[in-house]
Design a protein around this motif. Sequence first.
Motif, PDB file in Angstrom:
ATOM      1  N   ARG A   6      53.968 -34.583   0.003  1.00 36.88           N
ATOM      2  CA  ARG A   6      54.951 -35.261  -0.845  1.00 36.88           C
ATOM      3  C   ARG A   6      55.781 -34.235  -1.622  1.00 36.88           C
ATOM      4  O   ARG A   6      56.998 -34.365  -1.727  1.00 36.88           O
ATOM      5  CB  ARG A   6      54.226 -36.227  -1.794  1.00 36.88           C
ATOM      6  N   GLY A  13      64.127 -32.390   0.086  1.00 42.48           N
ATOM      7  CA  GLY A  13      65.200 -33.287  -0.347  1.00 42.48           C
ATOM      8  C   GLY A  13      66.102 -32.613  -1.362  1.00 42.48           C
ATOM      9  O   GLY A  13      67.330 -32.765  -1.325  1.00 42.48           O
ATOM     10  N   ASP A  32      65.191 -38.296  -5.300  1.00 39.91           N
ATOM     11  CA  ASP A  32      64.479 -39.510  -4.863  1.00 39.91           C
ATOM     12  C   ASP A  32      65.207 -40.152  -3.686  1.00 39.91           C
ATOM     13  O   ASP A  32      64.593 -40.521  -2.683  1.00 39.91           O
ATOM     14  CB  ASP A  32      64.383 -40.529  -6.003  1.00 39.91           C
ATOM     15  N   ALA A  33      66.524 -40.281  -3.810  1.00 42.81           N
ATOM     16  CA  ALA A  33      67.310 -40.916  -2.755  1.00 42.81           C
ATOM     17  C   ALA A  33      67.288 -40.086  -1.473  1.00 42.81           C
ATOM     18  O   ALA A  33      67.113 -40.629  -0.374  1.00 42.81           O
ATOM     19  CB  ALA A  33      68.749 -41.136  -3.231  1.00 42.81           C
ATOM     20  N   ALA A  34      67.453 -38.766  -1.601  1.00 42.54           N
ATOM     21  CA  ALA A  34      67.473 -37.898  -0.420  1.00 42.54           C
ATOM     22  C   ALA A  34      66.129 -37.898   0.301  1.00 42.54           C
ATOM     23  O   ALA A  34      66.077 -37.859   1.528  1.00 42.54           O
ATOM     24  CB  ALA A  34      67.851 -36.476  -0.823  1.00 42.54           C
ATOM     25  N   ALA A  35      65.053 -37.951  -0.473  1.00 40.07           N
ATOM     26  CA  ALA A  35      63.711 -37.929   0.113  1.00 40.07           C
ATOM     27  C   ALA A  35      63.224 -39.325   0.515  1.00 40.07           C
ATOM     28  O   ALA A  35      62.143 -39.467   1.085  1.00 40.07           O
ATOM     29  CB  ALA A  35      62.726 -37.295  -0.871  1.00 40.07           C
ATOM     30  N   GLU A  36      64.033 -40.341   0.161  1.00 39.56           N
ATOM     31  CA  GLU A  36      63.705 -41.737   0.470  1.00 39.56           C
ATOM     32  C   GLU A  36      62.333 -42.128  -0.091  1.00 39.56           C
ATOM     33  O   GLU A  36      61.461 -42.638   0.606  1.00 39.56           O
ATOM     34  CB  GLU A  36      63.766 -41.991   1.979  1.00 39.56           C
ATOM     35  N   VAL A  37      62.185 -41.854  -1.395  1.00 42.42           N
ATOM     36  CA  VAL A  37      60.960 -42.217  -2.115  1.00 42.42           C
ATOM     37  C   VAL A  37      61.338 -43.136  -3.276  1.00 42.42           C
ATOM     38  O   VAL A  37      62.507 -43.194  -3.675  1.00 42.42           O
ATOM     39  CB  VAL A  37      60.218 -40.960  -2.634  1.00 42.42           C
ATOM     40  N   ASP A  39      62.161 -44.645  -6.877  1.00 37.98           N
ATOM     41  CA  ASP A  39      62.739 -44.064  -8.096  1.00 37.98           C
ATOM     42  C   ASP A  39      61.630 -43.577  -9.012  1.00 37.98           C
ATOM     43  O   ASP A  39      60.628 -44.270  -9.211  1.00 37.98           O
ATOM     44  CB  ASP A  39      63.604 -45.089  -8.829  1.00 37.98           C
TER      45      ASP A  39
END
Length: 197
Positions: A6, A13, A32-37, A39
Amino acid sequence: MANRDRRDLLRDGAIGVLAEAGGRGLTHRAVDAAAEVPDGTTKNYFPSRDALLRAVAERIVELYQAAARRAAAGATPTSREALIAMLRGLLEDVAGPGRPRLQAYLELQAEATRRPWLAAVLDPIAAADLPGFAHAQRAAGLPVTPQRAATVTLALHAAIPHLLVGGPETLAATGLDDLDGFVRGVLATVYPEPEVR
């Protein structure tokens, strides 16, 4: 997903965010958005901006060291021509697969001008290039001195931002529109070949 995996996902990301949005775009939410995790995940792992900068800088160093190990495991250049091919390949990587990592690295270097602790984290990259390139030049049969090795290394480093920007006039003026010719020119300047009579 394991904690280490992680962390790497988030740090990778962050490299993507730095490459696409620059230092100002590096936020916990953007990572968070780039790693698709979900918020808040990045903030949970790296609570402050400095912690995030340190984490991505450490990841850049790890990726560089892994690439250097792969290069060292490959064929050592045993001639001037082999060295030219190796150096040209490194420069070609700048505008190819290595582009996001190098863009992120340059963004971090800019941040490091204001954060000495970040400069210390990044220092192993350039520091390792000096002996690495000196070894390659020596293996190719060139009469290496510390100054000559440093000149070649710094010429390659100086080429990176211009290759990333890709301005046609600058590339033409510096010879970077012909990477083979550029590398040959650098080596001919630092290590002139004896004239054939």
